[in-house]
Design a protein around this motif. Sequence first.
Motif, short mmCIF file in Angstrom:
data_model
loop_
_atom_site.label_atom_id
_atom_site.label_comp_id
_atom_site.label_asym_id
_atom_site.label_seq_id
_atom_site.Cartn_x
_atom_site.Cartn_y
_atom_site.Cartn_z
N ARG A 22 0.82 -1.21 0.00
CA ARG A 22 0.00 0.00 0.00
C ARG A 22 0.86 1.26 0.00
O ARG A 22 1.85 1.35 0.71
CB ARG A 22 -0.93 0.02 1.22
N GLU A 29 -3.41 5.21 -0.07
CA GLU A 29 -3.70 4.30 -1.19
C GLU A 29 -5.09 4.54 -1.77
O GLU A 29 -5.27 4.56 -2.99
CB GLU A 29 -3.56 2.85 -0.73
N ARG A 39 4.93 -1.99 2.79
CA ARG A 39 4.23 -0.76 2.44
C ARG A 39 5.21 0.23 1.80
O ARG A 39 6.42 0.20 2.08
CB ARG A 39 3.58 -0.13 3.67
#
Length: 403
Positions: free
Chosen positions: A61, A82, A121
């Motif tokens: 993300r 995101e 991430r």
Amino acid sequence: MSRTRPINCIIPPYILDKLLDSEDSEVRRAALDTMLLTARLRGERAVRASFAGAVAPGDGRRTVFDCEQEESLPNAVLARPEDGPESTDPSINQAFDALGLTRDFYKEVFQRNSIDGRGMRLDGYVHFGFQVNNAFWDGRQMLFGDGDGKEFSNLTGSLEVIAHELTHGVTDHESQFEYHNQSGALNESMSDVFGSLVKQWSLKQTAEEADWLIGADVWTPGIGGDALRSMKDPGHAFNNPTFGKDPQPDRMSKFIHLPDTKRGDFGGVHFNSGITNKAFYLTAMHIGGFAWKAAGTIWYESLKASSADDQFQDFAGTTFQKAGELFGVGSPEQSAVLAAWQEVEVPIKGVPAGVARVRSLAVNGNGGVGREDGLAALTRQIGALNDKVTGLAKDLAAMKVNR
């Protein structure tokens, strides 16, 4: 010997050194501030080294933060998550899109789940500091300077620059190439290779159509036709009064020996990466088509199979071996790898000199008869060599049985 990894940044130190000689006081100040900031970030990364792997998985993300020209990450403002809406700030959207394209490239082409392979991430910080002439990968996130507006534009403006920096993270989680001398040049080269491939993949360009330039969109916006580096033609990415001539070599006989210090670019990692960059470019051109498919797969699998202190010859041998495993011994792909490394004067261990000296494989840019004939000849020689090795192995086995 294990070493603390320095912070990775796209702008090589020899470029910033040149800026210190500028007649423009603002350019000089921006260069000095960038160098001091880089040194500080390097120290911070050393502190974080013991917490490697502490970043929680997040399915790749993306989150982009706005530093508002400050250098404090904790005080940065959330700008685009995101699932958030598009921003009115082009820098935020450019960073967000580039993070996504790099993530999607690794997932779709190599089935890799984000930078670490486990869904790491992707955090990006834009407008980092005041007129910072660099983009950084600090081991956990991306930091983007705005540039000084004269020699550098906003560092979010180049997809291959962002993909280059994120690929340092991939290398950190795979071969962990030590950041000095030849292994350090391999580290830098991997980032240039996959940075360029992300751009080519996003544009659906073939190897013949790609420009093979790194940083053309963010460096010296007032000068056309130049870039930080050229994978196609190392040593010819730029030539202007401010920065002089591109110093990258394109073959081992031009290898640049520098001290393994910060001022010496850790043994010339940004210089000598030109040699291995050229090897990849030649491989991709010899094979033709989309470079990420065959050449990119060979390099990616070789990156995963390499060791931290590998030298150019070690990596060349690994690519030759992987090409054989992936596409067959004596295949056109393996022949292309051999021809590329021989052209940059890096020998492959175990390959007889008679085969390694074959230079009939010429890149003519059109996939013409000369290219095909040269490739076929080299392929036949490798195939014949493999047959001989197989025959010797059988003879040895028979001799053991008859004892």
